[in-house]
Design an enzyme around this catalytic site. Sequence first.
Site, PDB file in Angstrom:
ATOM      1  N   ASP A 148       5.427   0.909  -5.655  1.00 53.81           N
ATOM      2  CA  ASP A 148       5.283   1.657  -4.408  1.00 53.81           C
ATOM      3  C   ASP A 148       6.213   1.143  -3.307  1.00 53.81           C
ATOM      4  OD1 ASP A 148       3.663  -0.718  -4.587  1.00 53.81           O
ATOM      5  OD2 ASP A 148       2.833  -0.200  -2.625  1.00 53.81           O
ATOM      6  N   GLU A 149       6.494   2.026  -2.396  1.00 53.94           N
ATOM      7  CA  GLU A 149       7.139   1.689  -1.114  1.00 53.94           C
ATOM      8  C   GLU A 149       8.333   0.748  -1.255  1.00 53.94           C
ATOM      9  OE1 GLU A 149       3.302   1.769   1.875  1.00 53.94           O
ATOM     10  OE2 GLU A 149       3.595  -0.017   0.695  1.00 53.94           O
TER      11      GLU A 149
END
Length: 511
Positions: free
Chosen positions: A307-308
């Site tokens: 993620d991210e």
Amino acid sequence: MTGIVPAPARIELRPAAAPFRFSEGAHIVAPGTAKRIGALLAAELLAATGREVPVFETAPVSPVDRSAGISLLLRPLDEASEEAYTLDVSDQGAVVTASTPAGLYRGTRSLRQLLPAPASRVDAPSAAWTVPAVTVRDAPRFAYRGVMLDVVRHFFSVDEVLRLIDAVAMLKVNHFHLHLTDDQGWRIQIDSWPELTGIGASTAVGGAPGGFYTKADFVRIVEYAAERFITVVPEIDLPGHTCAALSAYPELNHDGIARTPYEGVEVGFSSLSAAPERAEATDRFLADVMREVAEITPGPWLHIGGDESWATPEADYLDLVRRITAAAASTGKTVIGWHEIGASGALPTGTVAQYWSYLVPQENAGVLTASVVELGGRVIMSPADTAYLDIQYPGAPATPHGYALGLDWADGPTSLEAAYSWEPAGIVPGVGEDAILGVEAPLWTETVLTIDDVEFMVFPRLAAVAEIGWSAAPGDGTRDYADFAARVAGLHAHWDAAGTRYCTAELDAAG
Ligand code: TNX
């Protein structure tokens, strides 16, 4: 109100019939491999009553004695799920049947909820308890019903984690996802890279104490969970969220210079390097970490984050996700990643995406998630605006320590009603019932400092997500919130008795 959370597939209460009396002659009958569930239940009842509840292989001969018994019986059931069970309570005793030990254990959680609240105490005075006459036929809707604890932003001891596992087991949760690494810390021992838990475990958010689990600690958690038929899912978050690893080993950085250990709460600034001159160190790191984590993980899953990764150029992200997921899959585990990994078309067979966008998919979250399904994978639904446990409850006060508990970025605050009023199969186009492995409620701990605060954020919201995961989809598309809220209110006395904290802000507001 008498009820069970999550709501069983079928429940018939017989208020006029004589109840089961759990009293002096109480015992458990648990033949064969049912014995270990009998022993666990007996230990819980011993803790509550101070009295030994004997566990027998066969039922006592006298009908009087028989009627004081809880029977746990392994029998074939007409249900595909190995967690299916039946529960029959009358003045002739309480009988749980299931075709597997896991089903028997889930059935004992229903029985525990039907016992009066003092049975959830650690030191209840000896009591004569009754359980209402009832027939339950039950099986889960989804195979995966999870909760996640972030032990990086703040660290929690093994005993605190075990206590939480017991509390979530009451809601028939069957997966416990541990977010073990992030920018602020590396929390799992890796023998071949010792500085991960040297330099890498020294920090947490805001100068809080760091910490990590030794392999023995982790195995204790895994075994405790397994006794409750809960599978631990370890997450090593890569290629972003890696400042702790980058601070421990300079050779993992694109410039070969170690980063400074991090105590803030910003995300998206760190990344493993895809540069050719770092490939040897990075691939050795990936292979070693995945191998060592897989070795202490009996469950089938390895979560690799994904993620991210905003500091990772797109081409590097695709290259790194391919290498990370290949390293994870080569251990024999099935890979799980946050939905961003759907950008990669080179995921190992069966890779699972964990969706964490909103009920209305933001940006390309829906497309990325559907792409994993097109590759043959499945999805765990964790919509942040309903299923995130770290988003504030409406009206929730600051903690006694004076800091605000919970975040609000995902359209917060999130009410219990909102947490209950969603349908996993209706969110991502192309991701229907068959593509959904289940649901999970994650607790991120940027603002959550103590285990009391953990419980306060987890309960009651987890009950809503657990019920969406377990209980049948409503025929008309709407769930009965009033009925759910009344059953959850029935759990309060159990939580009080067990010393489990929970948020009452909404009830307080409703008067
Ligand atoms: C987003 S959800 C994150 C975490 C934060 C969380 C706070 C996800 C996959 N990443 O790094 O802790 O928001 O709610």
